[in-house]
Scaffold this active site. Sequence first.
Site, PDB file in Angstrom:
ATOM      1  CG  ASN A 150      -7.247  37.150 -32.787  1.00 55.97           C
ATOM      2  OD1 ASN A 150      -7.988  37.912 -32.175  1.00 55.97           O
ATOM      3  ND2 ASN A 150      -5.935  37.211 -32.699  1.00 55.97           N
ATOM      4  CD  GLU A 247      -2.828  44.878 -25.702  1.00 58.90           C
ATOM      5  OE1 GLU A 247      -1.970  44.385 -26.463  1.00 58.90           O
ATOM      6  OE2 GLU A 247      -2.585  45.183 -24.526  1.00 58.90           O
ATOM      7  CB  CYS A 281      -1.731  40.221 -32.105  1.00 51.76           C
ATOM      8  SG  CYS A 281      -1.973  39.637 -30.423  1.00 51.76           S
ATOM      9  CD  GLU A 455      -6.155  43.758 -23.484  1.00 48.42           C
ATOM     10  OE1 GLU A 455      -5.890  42.846 -24.275  1.00 48.42           O
ATOM     11  OE2 GLU A 455      -7.299  44.248 -23.343  1.00 48.42           O
TER      12      GLU A 455
HETATM   13  P1  NDP Z   1      -9.471  45.547 -37.252  1.00 40.84           P
HETATM   14  O1  NDP Z   1      -8.536  46.629 -36.887  1.00 40.84           O
HETATM   15  O2  NDP Z   1      -9.956  45.480 -38.637  1.00 40.84           O
HETATM   16  O3  NDP Z   1     -10.766  45.603 -36.328  1.00 40.84           O
HETATM   17  C1  NDP Z   1     -10.695  45.589 -34.918  1.00 40.84           C
HETATM   18  C2  NDP Z   1     -12.012  46.043 -34.346  1.00 40.84           C
HETATM   19  O4  NDP Z   1     -12.153  47.454 -34.527  1.00 40.84           O
HETATM   20  C3  NDP Z   1     -13.233  45.411 -35.022  1.00 40.84           C
HETATM   21  O5  NDP Z   1     -14.225  45.181 -34.043  1.00 40.84           O
HETATM   22  C4  NDP Z   1     -13.636  46.502 -35.991  1.00 40.84           C
HETATM   23  O6  NDP Z   1     -14.966  46.393 -36.409  1.00 40.84           O
HETATM   24  C5  NDP Z   1     -13.388  47.739 -35.161  1.00 40.84           C
HETATM   25  N1  NDP Z   1     -13.236  48.983 -35.917  1.00 40.84           N
HETATM   26  C6  NDP Z   1     -12.853  49.153 -37.199  1.00 40.84           C
HETATM   27  N2  NDP Z   1     -12.786  50.473 -37.501  1.00 40.84           N
HETATM   28  C7  NDP Z   1     -13.128  51.156 -36.379  1.00 40.84           C
HETATM   29  C8  NDP Z   1     -13.249  52.554 -36.035  1.00 40.84           C
HETATM   30  N3  NDP Z   1     -12.971  53.508 -36.914  1.00 40.84           N
HETATM   31  N4  NDP Z   1     -13.627  52.884 -34.786  1.00 40.84           N
HETATM   32  C9  NDP Z   1     -13.870  51.912 -33.861  1.00 40.84           C
HETATM   33  N5  NDP Z   1     -13.793  50.593 -34.132  1.00 40.84           N
HETATM   34  C10 NDP Z   1     -13.410  50.202 -35.366  1.00 40.84           C
HETATM   35  O7  NDP Z   1      -8.742  44.194 -36.820  1.00 40.84           O
HETATM   36  P2  NDP Z   1      -9.194  42.709 -37.102  1.00 40.84           P
HETATM   37  O8  NDP Z   1     -10.528  42.462 -36.498  1.00 40.84           O
HETATM   38  O9  NDP Z   1      -8.989  42.402 -38.537  1.00 40.84           O
HETATM   39  O10 NDP Z   1      -8.121  41.888 -36.221  1.00 40.84           O
HETATM   40  C11 NDP Z   1      -6.842  41.615 -36.652  1.00 40.84           C
HETATM   41  C12 NDP Z   1      -5.849  42.592 -36.072  1.00 40.84           C
HETATM   42  O11 NDP Z   1      -5.947  42.598 -34.651  1.00 40.84           O
HETATM   43  C13 NDP Z   1      -4.417  42.211 -36.378  1.00 40.84           C
HETATM   44  O12 NDP Z   1      -3.676  43.341 -36.750  1.00 40.84           O
HETATM   45  C14 NDP Z   1      -3.923  41.674 -35.061  1.00 40.84           C
HETATM   46  O13 NDP Z   1      -2.528  41.761 -34.911  1.00 40.84           O
HETATM   47  C15 NDP Z   1      -4.649  42.500 -34.078  1.00 40.84           C
HETATM   48  N6  NDP Z   1      -4.707  41.811 -32.798  1.00 40.84           N
HETATM   49  C16 NDP Z   1      -3.988  42.319 -31.746  1.00 40.84           C
HETATM   50  C17 NDP Z   1      -3.958  41.668 -30.532  1.00 40.84           C
HETATM   51  C18 NDP Z   1      -3.213  42.226 -29.366  1.00 40.84           C
HETATM   52  O14 NDP Z   1      -3.573  41.906 -28.236  1.00 40.84           O
HETATM   53  N7  NDP Z   1      -2.201  43.036 -29.543  1.00 40.84           N
HETATM   54  C19 NDP Z   1      -4.665  40.398 -30.340  1.00 40.84           C
HETATM   55  C20 NDP Z   1      -5.427  39.989 -31.476  1.00 40.84           C
HETATM   56  C21 NDP Z   1      -5.426  40.679 -32.673  1.00 40.84           C
HETATM   57  P3  NDP Z   1     -15.342  45.379 -37.622  1.00 40.84           P
HETATM   58  O15 NDP Z   1     -14.134  44.610 -38.017  1.00 40.84           O
HETATM   59  O16 NDP Z   1     -16.383  44.533 -37.055  1.00 40.84           O
HETATM   60  O17 NDP Z   1     -15.772  46.260 -38.727  1.00 40.84           O
END
Ligand code: NDP
Length: 481
Positions: A150, A247, A281, A455
């Site tokens: 995002n 996060e 998020c 953060e």
């Molecule tokens: P995901 O949890 O699907 O993915 C996050 C990242 O982790 C991606 O780069 C993903 O790779 C990677 N990933 C997935 N599985 C693994 C693993 N087993 N080991 C290491 N890395 C892995 O989240 P989204 O990308 O769909 O983002 C949305 C989510 O993020 C929402 O829940 C949102 O609330 C949260 N979010 C939290 C924020 C905060 O600061 N608290 C801010 C913004 C978002 P890939 O997807 O490329 O396969």
Amino acid sequence: MQPTASHFVNGAYLEDTAGAPIPVIFPANGEQIARVHAATPAVIEAAMASAKAAQAGWAALIGVERGRILRRAADIIRERNRELSDLETLDTGKPIQETLVADATSAADALEYFGGIAASLGGEHMQLGGDWAYTMRVPLGVCVGIGAWNYPTQIAAWKGAPALACGNTMVFKPSEQTPLCALKVAEILVEAGAPPGVFNVIQGAGLVGKALVEDPRTAKVSLTGSAATGKKVYAAAAAQMKHATMELGGKSPLIIFDDADLESAVSAAINANFYSSGQICSNGTRVFVQRGIKDAFLARLLKRTANAIIGDPRDEATNFGPMVSEEQLAITCSYIKKGISEGARLVHGGNRLNQPGAYIEPTIFADVTDDMTIAREEIFGPVMSVLDFDTEEDVLERANATEFGLSGAVFTADLTRAHRVVHAIQAGSCWINQYNLTPVELPFGGMKGSGVGRENSMAAIGHYSQLKTVYVGMSPVEAAF
Ligand code: NDP
């Protein structure tokens, strides 16, 4: 404008077309705008090796030198804000109206802030009678950053800036949905003077992230992502006793009392649910409205939501763009269906737009109850749930009845109630008569299932460094025998 290869390793772009292709789709029309390749084991090795090799030299620079490089990068980012915002809009589909003020600019703020404090990082001196002691703040080593889709520029900088300020190096993996922006951050850091290997970006899906987390050279992992991924990554980090910042997601309460300023409360509810098409998020997706103001609130909310300008995110007039992908759109649509089938009253939107691109209307449900799926689970799309409440005690209990604890807010004219309520909300970031402002000076992060660590702010320094204690004996050592 676009990055010239898939990865940025050891100070330069790197390509390895043997990695699985990742098409980059502009979500406003479904067209492919670029293609990158997932990191192969050779690319992962190159990135980790270069980060490891660069770390000692980077940490040996005095703080003011590291800080100068970060601040120079901030200046370059600000000079190129337009170009970087255009790229962010192509990568994510977010309106240029937003990206011009919220993405590269936020990255520049983080680089400037942590660049500014790099020279002041240090420990303490403790006098112990004749003996004395001091603490040193030392880097962790190689840090791995893993981003969500995002805020790809902002997430790379929010992790990279404090990591680098403390003398660590980083390997960053963006979400495969939005792979382009972090590469520009890496390119600009090198242009600003960062030595090769200090900040590397490699592409790939979860498996690449997993390999980075499990690499024995990794000292710390910082993930922005879903709660489900967070649990896996946290467990993998713990298995090797690595530092971790998580996060994660939320289902945050936005509590509006009868005495609130109506226009501000409506503005906050709009920002907290529809900015970035709801893909934030910390969004306040459970909007609790006290019964006395409910009708007026809903009437004003519906009137103002009808004014949303939905369109091409490259057009500066657009203030509501597409979702990041068809996949995320489908998830959102399934939640809307569930809301309807569980008896919530759909009062605005709910439909996919009949045009190319991942567009869905801003959607509002009223008369939502706590047990409904749309009030319990994070949707990560533009779906607002409005819930009624009567008393402060009642709303606080319900606001906290969630596994998450990322954010929360209260709107009221009553000063003491405002503080009482935010003190009782179990969340890492709270606002009084405001929503979703997250300047770099303030710690940001979740309580409960929304994560660990913080953060931004000085708090991030504690998460990207560790203390070493040195006891200095000034007298002869005595022993029992
Ligand atoms: P995901 O949890 O699907 O993915 C996050 C990242 O982790 C991606 O780069 C993903 O790779 C990677 N990933 C997935 N599985 C693994 C693993 N087993 N080991 C290491 N890395 C892995 O989240 P989204 O990308 O769909 O983002 C949305 C989510 O993020 C929402 O829940 C949102 O609330 C949260 N979010 C939290 C924020 C905060 O600061 N608290 C801010 C913004 C978002 P890939 O997807 O490329 O396969």
